[in-house]
Design an enzyme around this catalytic site. Structure first.
Site, PDB file in Angstrom:
ATOM      1  CG  HIS A 124       0.322   5.081  -1.947  1.00 26.28           C
ATOM      2  ND1 HIS A 124       1.040   6.062  -1.276  1.00 26.28           N
ATOM      3  CD2 HIS A 124       0.179   5.517  -3.214  1.00 26.28           C
ATOM      4  CE1 HIS A 124       1.319   7.047  -2.126  1.00 26.28           C
ATOM      5  NE2 HIS A 124       0.800   6.745  -3.302  1.00 26.28           N
ATOM      6  CG  HIS A 143      -3.241   5.910   2.423  1.00 26.60           C
ATOM      7  ND1 HIS A 143      -4.569   5.564   2.395  1.00 26.60           N
ATOM      8  CD2 HIS A 143      -3.119   6.997   1.607  1.00 26.60           C
ATOM      9  CE1 HIS A 143      -5.222   6.421   1.631  1.00 26.60           C
ATOM     10  NE2 HIS A 143      -4.372   7.295   1.135  1.00 26.60           N
ATOM     11  CG  ASP A 156      -6.904   8.626  -1.935  1.00 24.97           C
ATOM     12  OD1 ASP A 156      -6.313   7.805  -1.207  1.00 24.97           O
ATOM     13  OD2 ASP A 156      -6.707   9.850  -1.874  1.00 24.97           O
ATOM     14  CG  HIS A 196      -2.413   9.081  -3.641  1.00 20.59           C
ATOM     15  ND1 HIS A 196      -1.460   8.812  -2.691  1.00 20.59           N
ATOM     16  CD2 HIS A 196      -3.609   9.079  -2.983  1.00 20.59           C
ATOM     17  CE1 HIS A 196      -2.036   8.662  -1.507  1.00 20.59           C
ATOM     18  NE2 HIS A 196      -3.346   8.830  -1.654  1.00 20.59           N
TER      19      HIS A 196
HETATM   20 ZN   LIG Z   1      -4.823   8.967  -0.051  1.00 20.82          ZN
END
Ligand SMILES: [Zn+2]
Length: 367
Positions: A257, A254, A171, A271
């Site tokens: 993602h 993101h 992340d 995540h």
């Molecule tokens: Zn994140």
């Protein structure tokens, strides 16, 4: 000139044994606390410090139901009201913490955030990610204020499975690239205004910290010991990545993602693992120089982040399915449009494919 906004949590506290102080620290904000806690943490971690916490504040303990959904937030808000709580404490993983933030917001109460993993950049932010009951991304919930306090016990992090720390590095890996894209494009951060120099500098520090200390922190966590390198990476994953994304801004990693979460086979991956893959794809999307691409792949390989589609559960994904993820990544309002390059579902699809091909090629060459 654009107006800049920088967002900070009210306080950030980190170190070995920090959890012992959570009652004393929470008392700054309220004396009757609703504690929303992961069932595993309640049993195995919190039970040891509970008597100490209850010396400082009245405590109503409620187990987290598993998904940060509108239904769960409503359930917990009702419990909070019924018990007259005046401060909310969230303790556990990213979804527990987001649920605590959203619950506190719905009642306009202060919130104390106690991450028990360093697996995402969510703890410090004024943002909750709302999912459906089934675990699909639903929407971002922007909050008017960051948590009043974020408290991280590094000993707890060291004793959590190393996969969490690695996911947190995934992340955090996106932070610099996304903030830098927003910087170049004068794209807004999470506040709607553009980011500050402080934010861009902290995003860079986040990246440099990962590159320098990531491998050593992984070893420390595998050994279940706290070292200075682990402290640095916990701070990078939690504070720097949080400030970096929120005040710097999000972009392709993101959004990719979010696109990948429409494919059910990715749901068992964290995540940060999917964000890491989104970061690799974004390097191709944004035409980064080969030495940068190689540096990031090498880092992912050393710490154990996915570098291929099969690394996020997509070994059998068809082009048509992958195109669905690419289209979702390019949905209206997605942060992929913060990239300073032309963006389309085709370009997103191509970058997802290119990242996989390169990851597989590097694996072959290493054998
Ligand atoms: Zn994140």
């Amino acid at each position: 000139m654009a107006i800049t906004t920088t967002l900070f949590p009210g306080r950030y506290l980190q170190g070995v044994g920090a959890m012992k102080t959570v009652g004393k620290e929470a008392l700054r904000f309220g004396d009757n606390a609703l504690l929303i806690v992961d069932p595993y943490i309640l049993k195995n971690v919190f039970s040891g410090v509970r008597p100490l916490v209850e010396k400082s504040v009245a405590l109503h303990v409620e187990q987290f139901g598993g998904e940060c959904s509108d239904e769960e937030i409503e359930r917990l808000s009702e419990i909070c009201k019924r018990n007259g709580c005046n401060v909310v404490i969230g303790m556990g993983g990213g979804k527990t913490l987001d649920t605590a933030k959203a619950t506190a917001f719905s009642l306009r109460l202060p919130v104390v955030i106690v991450p028990t993993t360093a697996s995402t950049d969510a703890p410090c932010s004024a943002l909750a990610v709302i999912y459906t009951k089934e675990g699909q991304f639903k929407r971002y919930l922007p909050l008017p204020q960051n948590p009043n306090l974020v408290l991280v016990d590094t000993e707890v992090i060291a004793n959590a499975p190393v996969r969490f720390l690695i996911a947190g590095m995934g992340d955090a890996l996106s932070t610099y690239f996304e903030a830098e894209s927003c910087h170049q494009k004068y794209a807004p951060n999470m506040s709607g205004n553009v980011g500050s120099f402080t934010a861009y500098a902290l995003a860079r520090l986040c990246f440099d910290t990962l590159m320098e200390y990531g491998p050593a922190a992984k070893i420390a966590c595998e050994t279940k010991v706290v070292t200075p390198a682990l402290e640095r990476i916990v701070e990078a994953n939690t504070l720097l990545s949080g400030l970096g994304f929120e005040s710097g801004g999000l972009a392709a990693a993101h959004a990719l993602h979010n696109g990948l979460t429409v494919l059910e086979d990715t749901h068992e991956y964290y995540h940060g693992e999917k964000v890491a893959y989104g970061t690799l794809a974004s390097l191709f999307l944004t035409d980064k120089p080969m030495h940068t691409i190689d540096r990031v792949y090498t880092f992912c390989e050393i710490v154990g982040l996915p570098t291929t589609l099969s690394g996020i559960g997509l070994s059998k994904v068809s082009d048509a399915e992958l195109m669905k993820a690419a289209e979702a990544a390019c949905a209206e309002g997605e942060t992929i449009y913060n990239e300073p390059v032309p963006v389309s579902p085709e370009a997103a699809f191509n970058s997802l494919k290119a990242a996989d091909a390169y990851g597989r090629q590097r694996k072959l060459m290493q054998h």
